[in-house]
Design an enzyme around this catalytic site. Structure first.
Site, PDB file in Angstrom:
ATOM      1  N   ASP A 131       0.804  -1.220   0.000  1.00 49.95           N
ATOM      2  CA  ASP A 131       0.000   0.000   0.000  1.00 49.95           C
ATOM      3  C   ASP A 131       0.843   1.279   0.000  1.00 49.95           C
ATOM      4  OD1 ASP A 131      -2.535   1.333   0.075  1.00 49.95           O
ATOM      5  OD2 ASP A 131      -2.272   1.708   2.209  1.00 49.95           O
ATOM      6  N   THR A 172      -6.798   5.566  -0.317  1.00 53.60           N
ATOM      7  CA  THR A 172      -7.115   4.282  -0.941  1.00 53.60           C
ATOM      8  C   THR A 172      -8.607   3.989  -0.821  1.00 53.60           C
ATOM      9  OG1 THR A 172      -4.926   3.444  -0.342  1.00 53.60           O
ATOM     10  CG2 THR A 172      -6.583   1.825  -0.960  1.00 53.60           C
ATOM     11  N   GLN A 175      -5.190  -1.676  -7.151  1.00 50.92           N
ATOM     12  CA  GLN A 175      -5.693  -0.712  -6.180  1.00 50.92           C
ATOM     13  C   GLN A 175      -6.369   0.444  -6.901  1.00 50.92           C
ATOM     14  OE1 GLN A 175      -3.593   2.630  -3.633  1.00 50.92           O
ATOM     15  NE2 GLN A 175      -3.382   0.713  -2.502  1.00 50.92           N
TER      16      GLN A 175
END
Length: 315
Positions: free
Chosen positions: A231, A255, A305
């Protein structure tokens, strides 16, 4: 910040990150899902509840990779005791609210199904009684079958690239200090965009990464650490496509969702190449698709993502 101070801070941060994966079982809860009018109740089931600490962050918001890793560990805690060879092969998570890094997080794990080869779990990460993340994860026993992979890109070795800690460790700036003391060492093949934009605006980024110390041997922890590290850099590729940097005035990133497919055993304590590309940004959202390879060129994971990427007017 001196080089030895940077390394010491990285090791402390890694120890803290690993400590957050040691979840405490705190009891059980009931999860109830209601259907639409005329359909009736879809089901109610018992959930195992775990609690984990949060890593203190300079902006007070939980790092997404942390809660993702903890949710996977919580799911695994309900699978491995009875099926120790059943390892995660995929996870799909939605980030619903920002978390408070000053508070612990509770993880309610619903045992959706245990089949002959696969187990499925649903996890809700909770603060203040509300979900900050919802994740579904699937686990599989090792199995024979077809086996192929795409080739790894030809890039310089991580030994030939500068560590992000060395690049920013001596800079007296809050973001530089945060980047330099990450518990994961990053080495950017195409240069980083912390302060200066990328020379090529193609939405493509390749970065080597590994933890700054060796990891436990169990694959669940290693998969969780990969989730944690995955991430850090996806939004970079979206910014690169537009010639932007992390120091852009008014930049507001977050995110939205995160997916990982685990293909083969992984060790984030050894160098991994994260080959990322952003195929699209639109309507305040951006998408990254990435492949993770070992130094030997073995494809260990594919990651996707979507993130919110907004530039607010300043002044």
């Amino acid at each position: 910040m001196a080089e030895d101070s940077v390394e010491q801070a990285q090791r402390i941060n890694l120890s803290t990150a690993l400590a957050t994966l040691e979840l405490q079982e705190v009891g059980h809860a009931t999860i109830r899902v209601e259907g639409a009018d005329g359909v009736g109740e879809l089901g109610a089931s018992s959930a195992d509840v775990f609690e984990g600490e949060s890593i203190a962050m300079p902006h007070g918001r939980v790092f997404g990779g942390q809660v993702l890793a903890q949710a996977l560990m919580a799911a695994g805690r309900t699978v491995l005791p009875e099926m120790p060879h059943r390892m995660p092969h995929s996870l799909h998570a939605y980030f619903m609210r920002p978390g408070d890094s000053d508070l612990p997080i509770r993880f309610a794990v619903e045992r959706m199904r245990d089949g002959r080869s696969f187990s499925t779990r649903r996890v809700h990460a909770l603060q203040h009684g509300r979900p900050i993340l919802s994740m579904t994860a699937s686990f599989q026993d090792p199995s024979d079958g077809l086996d192929h992979q795409v080739a790894a890109p030809d890039v310089p070795s991580p030994d030939d690239l500068e560590s992000i800690g060395d690049s920013y460790g001596a800079i007296d700036h809050p973001r530089a200090k945060y980047v330099a003391t990450r518990p994961v060492d990053h080495r950017y093949v195409d240069g980083d965009i912390m302060m200066a934009p990328a020379p090529e605006q193609d939405g493509h980024q390749r970065v080597w990464f590994r933890t700054i110390a060796q990891l436990p041997h169990d694959q669940l922890t290693r998969c969780a650490v990969l989730a944690f590290a995955s991430d850090y850099t996806p939004i970079d590729s979206m910014l690169r496509a537009h010639g932007l940097t992390w120091s852009e005035p008014g930049l507001t990133p977050a995110t939205i969702d995160h997916t990982i497919w685990f293909h083969r055993p992984v060790d984030p304590g050894a160098w991994l190449l994260y080959d990322q590309e952003s195929p699209s940004t639109r309507s305040g959202r951006g998408l990254m698709v990435g492949k993770v390879f070992t130094e030997e060129g073995v494809l260990v994971a594919t990651i996707a993502q979507e993130a919110m990427v907004r530039i607010k007017p300043v002044g």
